[in-house]
Design an enzyme around this catalytic site. Structure first.
Site, PDB file in Angstrom:
ATOM      1  N   LYS A  29       0.862  -1.189   0.000  1.00 15.93           N
ATOM      2  CA  LYS A  29       0.000   0.000   0.000  1.00 15.93           C
ATOM      3  C   LYS A  29       0.891   1.230   0.000  1.00 15.93           C
ATOM      4  CE  LYS A  29      -4.322   0.826   2.423  1.00 15.93           C
ATOM      5  NZ  LYS A  29      -4.932   0.749   3.747  1.00 15.93           N
TER       6      LYS A  29
HETATM    7  C1  E4P Z   1      -8.272   1.053   4.223  1.00 16.90           C
HETATM    8  O1  E4P Z   1      -7.552   0.682   3.342  1.00 16.90           O
HETATM    9  C2  E4P Z   1      -8.237   2.411   4.778  1.00 16.90           C
HETATM   10  O2  E4P Z   1      -6.989   2.686   5.323  1.00 16.90           O
HETATM   11  C3  E4P Z   1      -9.342   2.563   5.788  1.00 16.90           C
HETATM   12  O3  E4P Z   1     -10.540   2.091   5.202  1.00 16.90           O
HETATM   13  C4  E4P Z   1      -9.497   3.977   6.309  1.00 16.90           C
HETATM   14  O4  E4P Z   1     -10.655   4.041   7.111  1.00 16.90           O
HETATM   15  P1  E4P Z   1     -10.959   5.264   8.092  1.00 16.90           P
HETATM   16  O5  E4P Z   1     -11.225   6.474   7.270  1.00 16.90           O
HETATM   17  O6  E4P Z   1     -12.171   4.812   8.857  1.00 16.90           O
HETATM   18  O7  E4P Z   1      -9.749   5.437   8.978  1.00 16.90           O
END
Ligand code: E4P
Length: 218
Positions: free
Chosen positions: A85
């Site tokens: 990522k």
């Molecule tokens: C997933 O890949 C993201 O990092 C995550 O869904 C972010 O979610 P949040 O906005 O609730 O922190």
């Protein structure tokens, strides 16, 4: 639509995997900080990748492409299920292109605009993660972003998968599926809500009451 679990919590991941409900897992540094209990992050990624039969997103923390590449290459060696990522920045896109040239899967994260998504697809991203909940939080329209990205990717036959992230409630999941998103990454609490319906519970109660009147066993 593929369903990913958005957590680094091993017991939640095991529960969802055993129920056969998930096609992958996404994590981020915040989710790791919440779940690690002092455990080494690389150990957690490995453990998750051994439980789940599908992509497991592990996020780099370096901000320049060179650091992202060395962190990502170490993470990719942990397990074949690991997808790297990277943030949607100029350096993140550069690292994305290089990872893809090496055959490593990439999830480009922190996407908040259709143009960012277009650039990620051109950099060869495996997944693009638009954050719908964080847009809703600032009174923008998170789901409109998904529909725009879907249209752009379809216009040009772009193969990057739309992985809807920052999901806050079941309605985000319904709309993602209706819009043709490829995947949704869902926090455990929302995942368990998806199977729930009060009429299902009421129906079971009524059937069991009526069954009792027969006085039989199956
Ligand atoms: C997933 O890949 C993201 O990092 C995550 O869904 C972010 O979610 P949040 O906005 O609730 O922190």
């Amino acid at each position: 639509m593929k369903i990913f679990l958005d957590t680094a919590n091993i017991s939640e991941i095991r529960r969802a995997a055993e129920a056969g409900l998930i096609d992958g897992v996404t994590t981020n540094p915040t989710l790791l900080a919440r779940a690690s209990g002092g455990k080494d992050a690389k150990e957690i990624f490995k453990e998750i990748a051994e439980i789940v039969d599908g992509p497991v997103s592990a996020e780099v923390v370096g901000l320049d492409a060179e650091t992202m590449l060395s962190e990502g290459q170490r993470l990719a060696e942990l397990h074949p299920n690991i997808v790297i990522k990277v943030p949607l920045t100029e350096d993140g896109l550069k690292a994305c292109r290089q990872f893809r040239a090496e055959g490593i899967g990439v999830n480009v994260t922190l996407c908040f605009s259709p143009l960012q998504a277009l650039l990620a697809a051109k950099a060869g991203a495996t997944f693009i993660s638009p954050f719908v909940g964080r847009l809703d939080d600032i009174a923008a329209d998170g789901m409109q972003l998904i529909s725009q990205i879907r249209q752009i990717y379809d216009n040009y036959g772009m193969e990057t998968e739309i992985l809807v992230a920052s999901i806050r409630h079941p309605q985000h999941v319904v709309e993602s599926a209706l819009m043709g998103a490829d995947c949704s990454t869902i926090p455990p609490k929302v995942l368990w809500q998806l199977a729930k319906h009060p009429l299902t519970d009421k129906g079971i109660d009524a059937f069991l009451e009526d069954w009792k009147t027969l006085g039989q066993d199956l």
